[in-house]
Design a protein around this motif. Structure first.
Motif, mmCIF file in Angstrom:
data_model
loop_
_atom_site.group_PDB
_atom_site.id
_atom_site.type_symbol
_atom_site.label_atom_id
_atom_site.label_comp_id
_atom_site.label_asym_id
_atom_site.label_seq_id
_atom_site.Cartn_x
_atom_site.Cartn_y
_atom_site.Cartn_z
ATOM 1 N N ILE A 32 -6.672 1.805 -0.914
ATOM 2 C CA ILE A 32 -6.402 3.241 -0.826
ATOM 3 C C ILE A 32 -5.143 3.601 -1.622
ATOM 4 C CG2 ILE A 32 -5.738 5.098 0.755
ATOM 5 C CD1 ILE A 32 -7.518 3.748 2.866
ATOM 6 N N GLY A 33 -4.087 2.791 -1.436
ATOM 7 C CA GLY A 33 -2.862 3.047 -2.199
ATOM 8 C C GLY A 33 -3.078 2.929 -3.689
ATOM 9 N N LEU A 61 2.615 1.771 -3.438
ATOM 10 C CA LEU A 61 1.734 2.323 -4.466
ATOM 11 C C LEU A 61 1.509 3.815 -4.271
ATOM 12 C CD1 LEU A 61 -0.950 -0.518 -4.622
ATOM 13 C CD2 LEU A 61 0.730 0.029 -6.377
ATOM 14 N N SER A 62 1.085 4.188 -3.064
ATOM 15 C CA SER A 62 0.780 5.600 -2.813
ATOM 16 C C SER A 62 2.049 6.450 -2.796
ATOM 17 C CB SER A 62 0.026 5.755 -1.496
ATOM 18 O OG SER A 62 0.754 5.176 -0.428
ATOM 19 N N LEU A 105 -5.787 14.893 -8.026
ATOM 20 C CA LEU A 105 -5.838 14.351 -6.675
ATOM 21 C C LEU A 105 -7.013 14.896 -5.874
ATOM 22 C CD1 LEU A 105 -2.058 14.238 -5.638
ATOM 23 C CD2 LEU A 105 -3.536 12.362 -6.333
ATOM 24 N N LEU A 118 -9.559 12.356 -4.907
ATOM 25 C CA LEU A 118 -9.221 11.280 -3.979
ATOM 26 C C LEU A 118 -10.200 11.161 -2.805
ATOM 27 C CD1 LEU A 118 -7.272 9.016 -3.285
ATOM 28 C CD2 LEU A 118 -5.843 10.683 -2.078
ATOM 29 N N ALA A 141 3.382 7.013 -6.348
ATOM 30 C CA ALA A 141 2.485 7.922 -7.072
ATOM 31 C C ALA A 141 2.664 9.360 -6.617
ATOM 32 C CB ALA A 141 1.041 7.472 -6.882
ATOM 33 N N LEU A 142 2.754 9.586 -5.305
ATOM 34 C CA LEU A 142 2.879 10.955 -4.797
ATOM 35 C C LEU A 142 4.229 11.574 -5.174
ATOM 36 C CD1 LEU A 142 1.236 10.562 -1.269
ATOM 37 C CD2 LEU A 142 0.286 11.687 -3.289
ATOM 38 N N VAL A 200 -4.797 6.094 -5.086
ATOM 39 C CA VAL A 200 -3.843 7.188 -5.309
ATOM 40 C C VAL A 200 -3.031 6.929 -6.574
ATOM 41 C CG1 VAL A 200 -1.877 8.442 -4.342
ATOM 42 C CG2 VAL A 200 -3.710 7.642 -2.835
ATOM 43 N N PHE A 201 -2.563 5.694 -6.733
ATOM 44 C CA PHE A 201 -1.743 5.357 -7.898
ATOM 45 C C PHE A 201 -2.526 5.538 -9.198
ATOM 46 C CE2 PHE A 201 -0.019 2.408 -11.030
ATOM 47 C CZ PHE A 201 1.344 2.643 -10.942
ATOM 48 N N ALA A 225 0.823 -1.208 0.000
ATOM 49 C CA ALA A 225 0.000 0.000 0.000
ATOM 50 C C ALA A 225 0.858 1.260 0.000
ATOM 51 C CB ALA A 225 -0.935 -0.001 1.202
ATOM 52 N N LEU A 226 1.908 1.261 0.827
ATOM 53 C CA LEU A 226 2.778 2.426 0.904
ATOM 54 C C LEU A 226 3.609 2.581 -0.371
ATOM 55 C CD1 LEU A 226 3.962 2.160 4.620
ATOM 56 C CD2 LEU A 226 2.019 3.403 3.665
#
Length: 454
Positions: A309-310, A27-28, A49, A52, A31-32, A313-314, A24-25
């Motif tokens: 969630i991740g 992916l997000s 975003l 989101l 992306a960020l 965002v991705f 998850a971390l």
């Protein structure tokens, strides 16, 4: 150069995942970082975003995903209630007259566990601990025993109620609506989890039958079954007593969906309650065990939703860099049209299955390629079943198959890894044969849902 940023994003996130960082971390975070760099260089609009919060709120409101913790609870409760041990003993009693009866028992019990729990890792580990020592003692070679256990353990990917089908159903429903809107259809149809459950019944049964045929025809243990002091009538009575409760639970869950009496989410509630009653009936329910089940369910559910969630965002950042248009132009421009695009996507998913779990592939890859393939004319139920079987095949394929890792963790040191690799090869061939059959006769996956829901 800017148009290749989505591809670079995808490659970077795969490398980060292979480095062992949390999914998850990864992916997000990836992306960020790309979004910040893109904003600084003027290649990314942060307005993407802004969607989101609505996306995450929509996920929380999604009643379909409530089925995930309920099915996980059902599977863990059944795992903790010694269901598998009783089933294996009972099935071995019934098939004691066959020379390969123990191998057949493992296949059939694996299928019943898949239809009861839907959790691949738990099934492989449970069957490995219970049946592998006995199979080796009965004259099965290391490759034969481990191949049967790994293959049957992965049946939870395709036989409903499968967690993979639950997640695929939700993602494919959104992808199907998106595909229809792109074609100018403003009252889009939806594909439900129930459609995928029903569509998976025939392919799942075919796979179990093919496994059984292979065991009967090609696996001959060196040591015959030992005599049982119990009479045939006593063995049959004991077998039916242990087989009846899980079969009734399976019928309650799948029957309520097929008859239209309950949605998949409601049926998941029935399954969770039924599994608890079964554990109580078997005197395996205690406060400590209930706490263990609740803790395991919370951990798995939290992992699924954090990855979701991740992935949200991705996908937003991927879309902001024009990734959807890049994928669409690439797939539609391939030689062979729809067939060529489908073969390539299946190959990519198969290879990604070596390094990513089915949850990551479902949340990251399917939303990207799904709308394009569905807009090109693929049936969403057929696509979902093919993806599930494809991932099941990659779970078995050396050297990175997850089922191999699960079994390696509980197998004795005398069982060499190369024997495990050799043992799963015939079953990989069987699953590829099933995918070929589905490609030639798509009605194997689409006929039953059309019959029931139309």
């Amino acid at each position: 150069m800017v148009e290749f940023i989505p591809l670079l994003m995808f490659l970077v996130v795969c490398l980060v995942l292979m480095a062992g960082y949390p999914v998850a971390l990864s992916l997000s975070g990836t992306a960020l970082i790309f979004a910040l760099v893109g904003f600084a260089t003027g290649t990314f609009d942060m307005a993407f975003l802004h969607a989101l919060p609505n996306r995450l709120f929509g996920t929380i409101k999604n009643t379909t995903l409530i089925a995930v913790p309920l099915f996980v609870f059902m599977g863990v409760m059944l795992e903790k209630s010694r269901l598998a041990e009783d089933l294996l003993e009972s099935m071995a009693d019934l098939l004691k007259g066959f020379r390969s009866g123990l191998g057949l028992s493992v296949v059939l019990v694996g299928a019943l566990l898949a239809a009861s729990t839907g959790i691949v890792g738990a099934t492989v580990v449970t069957m490995g601990l219970m049946s592998l020592p006995t199979m080796l003692k009965r004259g099965y070679s290391s490759s034969q025993a481990t191949g049967i256990i790994c293959a049957t353990g992965t049946l939870g990917q395709i036989i409903p109620p499968s967690i993979a089908l639950v997640l695929l159903g939700d993602i494919l429903s959104s992808a199907y609506q998106q595909a229809q809107l792109s074609m100018g259809i403003f009252t889009p149809k939806v594909v439900s989890i129930g459609d995928l459950f029903v569509g998976a019944i025939i392919p799942g049964l075919i796979l179990v039958v093919l496994y059984c045929l292979y065991v009967i025809l090609f696996i001959k243990p060196a040591v015959p079954d030992e005599d049982d002091e119990a009479s045939p009538q006593q063995g049959l009575s004991r077998a039916m007593l242990n087989l009846l409760p899980p079969i009734l639970l399976i019928m309650a869950v799948l029957g309520s969906i097929l008859s239209g009496a309950a949605t998949p989410t409601e049926a998941a509630g029935v399954g969770a309650f039924g599994a608890t009653l079964l554990a109580l009936f078997k005197r395996q329910l205690s406060f400590g065990r209930l706490r263990e089940v609740a803790q395991s369910t919370t951990e798995v559910t939290s992992m699924v939703f954090l990855i979701l969630i991740g992935a949200a965002v991705f996908s937003l950042v991927f879309r902001g860099f024009g990734g959807e248009e890049l994928v669409e132009h690439f797939l539609t421009g391939l030689p062979g049209g729809l067939v060529g695009a489908t073969v390539l996507v299946m190959l990519v998913i198969f290879l990604l299955g070596f390094v990513l779990d089915f949850i990551e592939i479902t949340f990251v890859v399917v939303p990207i390629v799904g709308p394009v393939l569905l807009a090109m004319g693929l049936d969403p139920v057929w696509l979902g079943i093919m993806i599930a079987i494809n991932l099941q095949t990659s779970f078995l394929t050396p050297p990175f198959g997850f089922a191999l890792f699960y079994l390696r963790g509980v197998a004795p040191a005398s069982v060499e890894t190369k024997d495990m690799y050799r043992g799963v090869i015939p079953f990989i061939g069987i699953q590829l044969l099933l995918m070929l059959m589905l490609s030639l006769w798509p009605a194997l996956a689409t006929w039953l849902p059309g019959l029931i829901y139309n």
